[in-house]
Design a protein around this motif. Structure first.
Motif, short mmCIF file in Angstrom:
data_model
loop_
_atom_site.label_atom_id
_atom_site.label_comp_id
_atom_site.label_asym_id
_atom_site.label_seq_id
_atom_site.Cartn_x
_atom_site.Cartn_y
_atom_site.Cartn_z
N SER A 78 84.55 -7.08 -2.30
CA SER A 78 84.63 -8.69 -2.36
C SER A 78 84.35 -9.28 -3.85
CB SER A 78 83.93 -9.12 -1.19
OG SER A 78 82.61 -8.92 -1.28
N LYS A 94 89.56 -11.23 0.12
CA LYS A 94 90.30 -12.32 -0.52
C LYS A 94 89.35 -12.65 -1.79
CE LYS A 94 88.41 -15.85 2.10
NZ LYS A 94 88.78 -16.98 3.37
N THR A 95 88.19 -12.54 -2.01
CA THR A 95 87.22 -12.93 -3.10
C THR A 95 87.17 -11.84 -4.30
OG1 THR A 95 85.53 -11.96 -2.16
CG2 THR A 95 85.89 -14.33 -1.67
N ARG A 97 88.34 -9.13 -7.13
CA ARG A 97 88.97 -9.34 -8.49
C ARG A 97 89.10 -7.74 -8.98
NH1 ARG A 97 90.23 -12.73 -5.87
NH2 ARG A 97 89.83 -15.25 -6.30
N GLU A 110 93.39 -8.73 1.92
CA GLU A 110 93.62 -10.02 2.26
C GLU A 110 94.40 -10.95 1.32
OE1 GLU A 110 89.52 -10.68 5.00
OE2 GLU A 110 89.60 -11.48 3.02
N GLN A 111 94.97 -11.90 1.96
CA GLN A 111 95.52 -12.69 1.15
C GLN A 111 94.69 -13.29 -0.03
OE1 GLN A 111 98.05 -15.31 3.16
NE2 GLN A 111 98.89 -16.49 1.69
N GLY A 112 95.00 -13.44 -1.07
CA GLY A 112 93.91 -14.20 -2.08
C GLY A 112 93.61 -13.27 -3.07
N GLN A 114 92.93 -10.23 -5.92
CA GLN A 114 93.77 -10.18 -7.16
C GLN A 114 93.58 -8.73 -7.52
OE1 GLN A 114 92.55 -13.10 -10.19
NE2 GLN A 114 93.09 -14.86 -8.74
#
Length: 138
Positions: A78, A94-95, A97, A110-112, A114
């Motif tokens: 995350s 989603k958090t 990167r 998860e959606q979001g 990257q």
């Protein structure tokens, strides 16, 4: 008058098992590590690691930053990762990167989240590596 009780013949719970199988290590948010991390334990990383991470199970906190390759049986990411990831069961929250290629057997995103890199099942990458090795040997 009083009879002394003898202790039952019970083996300790850890007998026959390694202690590492039941351990869990936490790197707090104030920890900065330069160098590779290799553990037979499960890891929870909230701090910053500049090096490769190899462990059984990895949980990465939101504020965590790992600059290096990750190899784990299971990983739940995350934070930020700059490097190649290889995991049997991988969850990218989603958090997260991610900047690097991702190799997996099972993948959940998860959606979001990257991800800047390529995705490939681990079985496919192993077969490609075997082909390259056999071609080089010819």
């Amino acid at each position: 008058m009083f009879k002394q009780k003898t202790a039952p013949d019970v083996a300790p719970r850890s007998q026959g098992r390694t202690m590492a199988a039941s351990t869990f290590s936490v790197f707090g948010s104030d920890i900065r590590i330069t160098g590779d991390v290799v553990a037979s334990a499960d890891l929870h990383i909230d701090g910053h690691v500049h090096g490769d991470v190899t462990c059984t199970s990895l949980v990465q906190g939101e504020g965590s930053d790992i600059q290096g390759a990750i190899k784990a049986e299971t990983a739940r990411l995350s934070g930020t990762v700059r490097g190649t990831i290889s995991a049997r069961d991988l969850v990218i929250l989603k958090t997260a990167r991610i900047h690097g290629d991702v190799h997996y057997d099972s993948l959940t995103i998860e959606q979001g989240a990257q991800v800047d890199g390529r995705f490939a099942p681990r079985a496919a990458t192993s077969a490609e590596d075997a082909t390259v090795v056999s071609l080089a040997a010819s």
